[in-house]
Design an enzyme around this catalytic site. Structure first.
Site, PDB file in Angstrom:
ATOM      1  N   LYS A 140       0.530   4.710   5.726  1.00  0.00           N
ATOM      2  CA  LYS A 140       1.288   4.721   4.479  1.00  0.00           C
ATOM      3  C   LYS A 140       0.333   4.984   3.320  1.00  0.00           C
ATOM      4  CE  LYS A 140       5.399   1.819   5.105  1.00  0.00           C
ATOM      5  NZ  LYS A 140       6.068   0.592   4.615  1.00  0.00           N
ATOM      6  N   ARG A 238       9.602  -0.908  12.113  1.00  0.00           N
ATOM      7  CA  ARG A 238       8.434  -1.045  11.234  1.00  0.00           C
ATOM      8  C   ARG A 238       8.766  -1.799   9.952  1.00  0.00           C
ATOM      9  NH1 ARG A 238       3.695   3.347   9.609  1.00  0.00           N
ATOM     10  NH2 ARG A 238       2.743   2.042   8.009  1.00  0.00           N
ATOM     11  N   ASN A 242       7.479  -5.697   6.233  1.00  0.00           N
ATOM     12  CA  ASN A 242       7.701  -5.913   4.809  1.00  0.00           C
ATOM     13  C   ASN A 242       8.297  -7.289   4.495  1.00  0.00           C
ATOM     14  OD1 ASN A 242       6.839  -3.274   3.889  1.00  0.00           O
ATOM     15  ND2 ASN A 242       8.696  -2.477   4.840  1.00  0.00           N
ATOM     16  N   HIS A 245       8.205  -8.547   0.950  1.00  0.00           N
ATOM     17  CA  HIS A 245       7.747  -7.465   0.084  1.00  0.00           C
ATOM     18  C   HIS A 245       8.803  -7.026  -0.930  1.00  0.00           C
ATOM     19  CE1 HIS A 245       4.411  -7.421   2.799  1.00  0.00           C
ATOM     20  NE2 HIS A 245       3.873  -6.337   2.283  1.00  0.00           N
ATOM     21  N   HIS A 249       7.492  -7.034  -4.466  1.00  0.00           N
ATOM     22  CA  HIS A 249       7.387  -5.832  -5.290  1.00  0.00           C
ATOM     23  C   HIS A 249       8.118  -6.002  -6.613  1.00  0.00           C
ATOM     24  CE1 HIS A 249       6.476  -3.013  -1.635  1.00  0.00           C
ATOM     25  NE2 HIS A 249       5.463  -3.788  -1.957  1.00  0.00           N
ATOM     26  N   HIS A 262      -1.176  -8.201  -5.051  1.00  0.00           N
ATOM     27  CA  HIS A 262      -0.132  -7.894  -4.078  1.00  0.00           C
ATOM     28  C   HIS A 262       0.101  -9.055  -3.108  1.00  0.00           C
ATOM     29  CE1 HIS A 262       2.380  -5.628  -1.326  1.00  0.00           C
ATOM     30  NE2 HIS A 262       1.528  -5.855  -0.343  1.00  0.00           N
TER      31      HIS A 262
END
Length: 361
Positions: A140, A238, A242, A245, A249, A262
């Site tokens: 990524k 996948r 996350n 996340h 985010h 983060h």
């Protein structure tokens, strides 16, 4: 040395994990495509490790790009500096970019490699715990946008990943703790025995015991490599990587990139995801308590920022990449090491969890 391979067929590559790998040119220089090399780093890492890396490159034609350090600079404007240097130095399609730095450097270098002349090769040399266990593995790449984190990018796999644990000797404590959030994540989403191992060994890990640290990085990379091998472009499984996340985010975007690291935002986000799982009746509250305890021992936040409100949270979460056909998909838990990607949580239920965590109505 511990090493493993991320199995992606013809795009497979090794991940090397040990101390003092930077000086072992015979191990990794064979993954450089041609004579031209461009090292991408930042102004924190360059004084520490740039010359050591350059000394390993022998008769290669080497240039470097030293970017400003920090998430605030993970932008298209900063990315131009890499392209400018590659063009000024007449780098061709056989050039190899080397990312020497943390997640920001790795993401930007990888994105530049994906774009330059429609794709050139690159190597990841992560310098932070977070980048060793997460962002350097899996391909990524990308940059942030003022309206959303990592919304502009590409999938582009490196030739190899060099996790030189000696680079962590200079990592500040706050950055080290932020990296531990991603380590703990693997135990929560898919590896209950690893979570239990972390509970038993957390004191030694936080003192940076070399053997324990090597094991933690290795097991984290094994877990990520296994998930990525099943679903390289996040079409399904996948997405479990996350956990926390989508909440995290939103925190990073609201607070300004870099004000919350983060890993700090992911830590608070994982607690919210676990609390939502409990609210839905999917997860026992004792798992939430254990998760909170481990994160607190590391020194990570378990509550979101006090200045955010529920509407702001939901609005920012609605811009997440995992939103599909207008439905917010979240990574939630149904047990320790048992994760699921679900659209079942209604906004009203999410709002209840946010308010319970102290987010303003």
């Amino acid at each position: 040395m511990k090493n493993l391979e991320l199995d992606l067929g013809e795009r497979s590559y090794p991940i090397f994990i040990a101390r003092d790998l930077l000086g072992k040119a015979d191990l990794w220089c064979k993954y450089i495509a041609g004579r031209q090399v461009c090292i991408v780093t930042n102004d924190t890492i360059a004084p520490l490790y740039l010359e050591k890396l350059k000394a390993q490159l022998g008769d290669k034609e080497v240039c470097e790009v030293v970017l400003p350090d920090g998430e605030a600079y993970k932008t298209l404007a900063t990315l131009e500096q890499i392209f400018d240097t590659l063009l000024e130095k007449n780098h061709n399609r056989t050039t190899t970019l080397i990312a020497l730095g943390g997640g920001v450097v790795g993401d930007m270098c990888g994105f530049a490699a994906a774009c330059y002349q429609r794709g050139v090769q690159f190597i990841q040399i992560p310098s932070t715990l977070l980048s060793m266990v997460d962002s350097s593995v899996g391909g990524k790449t990308g940059v942030n946008h003022p309206l959303g984190k990592n919304m502009i990018g590409a999938f582009h796999q490196p030739n190899c990943v060099l996790a030189d644990l000696s680079l962590l000797d200079t990592l500040p404590d706050r950055e080290f703790a932020a990296g531990m959030a991603e380590v703990i994540k693997y135990g929560l989403i898919c590896d209950a025995p690893f979570f239990e191992w972390l509970e038993k060994n957390i004191a030694g890990l936080m003192s940076r015991d070399s053997d324990l640290l090597a094991e933690a990085v290795y097991r984290s990379c094994v877990n990520k490599a296994g998930v990525v091998a099943e679903d390289e472009r996040e079409g399904g499984r996948r997405a479990i990587l996350n956990l926390g996340h989508t909440f995290g985010h939103a925190i990073e975007t609201a607070e300004g990139y870099g004000n919350w690291l983060h890993g700090e935002a992911v830590s608070a986000g994982m607690v919210l995801a676990m609390a939502l799982s409990v609210e839905l009746g999917w997860l026992s509250s004792d798992i939430l308590v254990r998760g909170e305890k481990l994160l607190k021992i590391v020194g990570l936040p378990i509550l979101p920022p006090e200045n955010m409100d529920v509407d702001q949270f939901l609005q920012l979460m609605g811009r997440d990449k995992k939103v599909l056909d207008g439905r917010l998909r979240l990574v939630l838990l149904k047990g320790l090491g048992e994760s699921v990607v679900s659209s079942e949580a209604k906004k009203e239920t999410i709002a209840v969890v946010l308010r319970a965590a102290g987010v303003r109505p």
